[in-house]
Motif scaffolding. Structure first.
Motif, short mmCIF file in Angstrom:
data_model
loop_
_atom_site.label_atom_id
_atom_site.label_comp_id
_atom_site.label_asym_id
_atom_site.label_seq_id
_atom_site.Cartn_x
_atom_site.Cartn_y
_atom_site.Cartn_z
N ARG A 126 0.83 -1.21 0.00
CA ARG A 126 0.00 0.00 0.00
C ARG A 126 0.86 1.25 0.00
NH1 ARG A 126 -3.33 -3.33 3.30
NH2 ARG A 126 -2.41 -2.57 5.23
N ALA A 127 1.96 1.21 0.77
CA ALA A 127 2.87 2.36 0.80
C ALA A 127 3.49 2.58 -0.57
CB ALA A 127 3.96 2.15 1.84
N ARG A 128 3.87 1.48 -1.21
CA ARG A 128 4.49 1.59 -2.54
C ARG A 128 3.50 2.14 -3.55
NH1 ARG A 128 5.29 -1.42 -7.21
NH2 ARG A 128 7.36 -1.14 -8.15
N THR A 129 2.24 1.75 -3.44
CA THR A 129 1.22 2.28 -4.35
C THR A 129 1.11 3.79 -4.22
OG1 THR A 129 -0.04 0.23 -4.26
CG2 THR A 129 -1.22 2.22 -4.95
N LEU A 130 1.08 4.26 -2.98
CA LEU A 130 1.01 5.71 -2.75
C LEU A 130 2.22 6.41 -3.35
CD1 LEU A 130 -0.27 5.73 0.94
CD2 LEU A 130 -1.50 6.62 -1.05
N MET A 131 3.39 5.79 -3.17
CA MET A 131 4.61 6.38 -3.72
C MET A 131 4.57 6.42 -5.24
SD MET A 131 7.53 4.65 -1.31
CE MET A 131 7.46 4.73 0.49
N LEU A 132 4.11 5.32 -5.85
CA LEU A 132 4.01 5.26 -7.30
C LEU A 132 3.08 6.35 -7.84
CD1 LEU A 132 3.83 1.43 -8.06
CD2 LEU A 132 5.44 3.04 -9.08
N MET A 133 1.96 6.54 -7.16
CA MET A 133 0.97 7.49 -7.62
C MET A 133 1.41 8.94 -7.45
SD MET A 133 -2.55 5.67 -6.27
CE MET A 133 -3.61 6.91 -6.98
N ARG A 135 5.01 9.86 -7.03
CA ARG A 135 6.46 10.04 -7.12
C ARG A 135 6.88 11.19 -8.02
NH1 ARG A 135 8.44 4.96 -10.92
NH2 ARG A 135 6.86 5.18 -12.54
N SER A 136 6.06 11.58 -8.99
CA SER A 136 6.43 12.68 -9.87
C SER A 136 6.24 14.04 -9.22
CB SER A 136 5.63 12.61 -11.17
OG SER A 136 4.24 12.73 -10.92
N ASP A 137 5.68 14.07 -8.03
CA ASP A 137 5.46 15.33 -7.29
C ASP A 137 6.63 15.56 -6.34
OD1 ASP A 137 4.65 17.46 -5.79
OD2 ASP A 137 2.83 16.53 -5.01
N PRO A 138 7.47 16.57 -6.59
CA PRO A 138 8.63 16.80 -5.72
C PRO A 138 8.27 17.10 -4.26
CG PRO A 138 8.87 17.99 -7.79
CD PRO A 138 7.45 17.49 -7.74
N SER A 139 7.04 17.58 -4.03
CA SER A 139 6.64 17.92 -2.67
C SER A 139 6.14 16.71 -1.88
CB SER A 139 5.56 19.00 -2.68
OG SER A 139 4.36 18.51 -3.27
N PHE A 140 5.97 15.56 -2.57
CA PHE A 140 5.48 14.36 -1.89
C PHE A 140 6.63 13.73 -1.10
CE2 PHE A 140 4.47 9.81 -1.68
CZ PHE A 140 3.20 9.87 -1.12
N THR A 141 6.37 13.44 0.18
CA THR A 141 7.42 12.95 1.07
C THR A 141 7.01 11.65 1.76
OG1 THR A 141 6.55 14.17 2.96
CG2 THR A 141 8.14 15.32 1.55
N VAL A 142 7.97 11.05 2.42
CA VAL A 142 7.70 9.85 3.21
C VAL A 142 6.71 10.16 4.32
CG1 VAL A 142 8.75 8.19 4.80
CG2 VAL A 142 9.91 8.77 2.66
N GLN A 143 6.78 11.37 4.87
CA GLN A 143 5.83 11.76 5.91
C GLN A 143 4.40 11.72 5.39
OE1 GLN A 143 8.69 13.20 5.28
NE2 GLN A 143 9.80 13.43 7.21
N ALA A 144 4.21 12.08 4.13
CA ALA A 144 2.87 12.02 3.54
C ALA A 144 2.38 10.58 3.44
CB ALA A 144 2.88 12.67 2.15
N VAL A 145 3.29 9.65 3.17
CA VAL A 145 2.93 8.23 3.12
C VAL A 145 2.45 7.75 4.49
CG1 VAL A 145 3.74 5.89 2.64
CG2 VAL A 145 4.56 7.80 1.25
N SER A 146 3.23 8.06 5.53
CA SER A 146 2.87 7.61 6.87
C SER A 146 1.55 8.20 7.31
CB SER A 146 3.98 7.97 7.87
OG SER A 146 4.14 9.38 7.97
N LYS A 147 1.29 9.44 6.95
CA LYS A 147 0.03 10.08 7.32
C LYS A 147 -1.14 9.41 6.62
CE LYS A 147 -2.28 14.59 7.47
NZ LYS A 147 -2.16 16.04 7.16
N ALA A 148 -0.97 9.10 5.33
CA ALA A 148 -2.04 8.47 4.57
C ALA A 148 -2.36 7.06 5.09
CB ALA A 148 -1.67 8.40 3.10
N PRO A 167 11.54 3.50 3.62
CA PRO A 167 10.60 4.21 2.75
C PRO A 167 11.28 5.29 1.92
CG PRO A 167 10.22 4.73 5.08
CD PRO A 167 11.17 3.60 5.04
N ALA A 168 12.28 5.96 2.49
CA ALA A 168 12.98 7.00 1.73
C ALA A 168 13.72 6.40 0.54
CB ALA A 168 13.95 7.75 2.64
N ALA A 169 14.38 5.27 0.76
CA ALA A 169 15.11 4.61 -0.33
C ALA A 169 14.15 4.11 -1.40
CB ALA A 169 15.94 3.46 0.22
N GLU A 170 12.99 3.60 -0.98
CA GLU A 170 12.01 3.11 -1.94
C GLU A 170 11.48 4.24 -2.81
OE1 GLU A 170 9.33 0.17 -3.63
OE2 GLU A 170 11.13 0.01 -2.40
#
Length: 231
Positions: A126-133, A135-148, A167-170
């Motif tokens: 699920r975390a990877r899905t959020l990152m994939l969706m 990742r092209s946004d420079p403002s999207f961070t690992v903190q946003a993943v944990s919050k979601a 998560p940062a490396a992913e």
């Protein structure tokens, strides 16, 4: 992936089932029939983009139409079909990637059972899905993943650490993968290194070069030059 304006009936193994959104497995034929005249939109995507969740996918996966992802996909596809403006140099590629990532998210969301392996594997998916969706946004961070995912940053880091990652490396590698795809695709040869960095989720070209170096890759400029010389 099929989206139908009216319910369609699944025959065969899923005989009697109806849905307005269905994922069709390429290795398991299934028959569909419309209950009434309807418009259908289809999305084809590379099997490699969903192979990792194949163990929990049924031959035909019905989607819940009240899912936010399903509603968003339907609206997005409908807007593409009615959009009158000409595509830009990058838009076709980015639209394709977004559709792939949306479908992946739908499959994870509707998986009938947890993904195989450790208990944290489904959370990583699920975390990877959020990152994939995003990742092209420079403002999207690992903190946003944990919050979601309603996890603390430390909890999210522990989940990835148990799988030998972070998560940062992913997120960084997903952005590197996107940048490599843009660099190697002849259709986007007109993109400069800075443009590639910004469209891949990096804030600048130096950040992209550092990420390439951390992944053991050649610099973006050299990768492009090598690809040009090989053609």
């Amino acid at each position: 992936m099929l989206f139908s304006q009216r319910p369609i009936r699944l025959l065969g193994r899923d005989r009697g089932g109806e849905a307005r959104a269905v994922f069709l497995h390429p290795r398991h034929p299934i028959q569909l029939s419309a209950t009434a005249a309807t418009s259908v939109m289809a999305v084809w995507l590379p099997w490699s983009s969903v192979r990792e969740i194949e163990p929990v996918m049924r031959p035909a996966t019905r989607m819940e139409t009240n899912s936010p992802l399903i509603r968003a996909a339907w609206s997005f596809l409908a807007s593409l079909l009615t959009e009158q403006s000409d595509p830009t140099l990058y838009s076709d590629y980015l639209v394709e990637r977004l559709l792939v990532e949306m479908v992946f998210g739908m499959l994870v969301e509707t998986a009938p059972a947890p993904l195989p392996g450790p208990n944290d594997t489904a959370m990583i998916a699920r975390a990877r899905t959020l990152m994939l969706m995003n990742r092209s946004d420079p403002s999207f961070t690992v903190q946003a993943v944990s919050k979601a995912l309603h996890l603390s940053l430390r909890q999210l880091q522990r989940v990835f650490a148990a799988a030998g990652s972070s998560p940062a490396a992913e997120l960084r590698m997903l952005r590197v993968d996107l940048a490599c795809e843009l660099i190697r695709d002849e259709d986007y040869a007109g993109m400069g290194v800075l443009d590639i960095a910004l469209h891949s989720g990096f804030r600048n070209s130096s950040g992209m070069r550092r990420a390439f170096a951390a992944a053991g890759l050649a610099t973006p400029g050299r990768m492009r030059a090598e690809g040009t010389s090989s053609r």
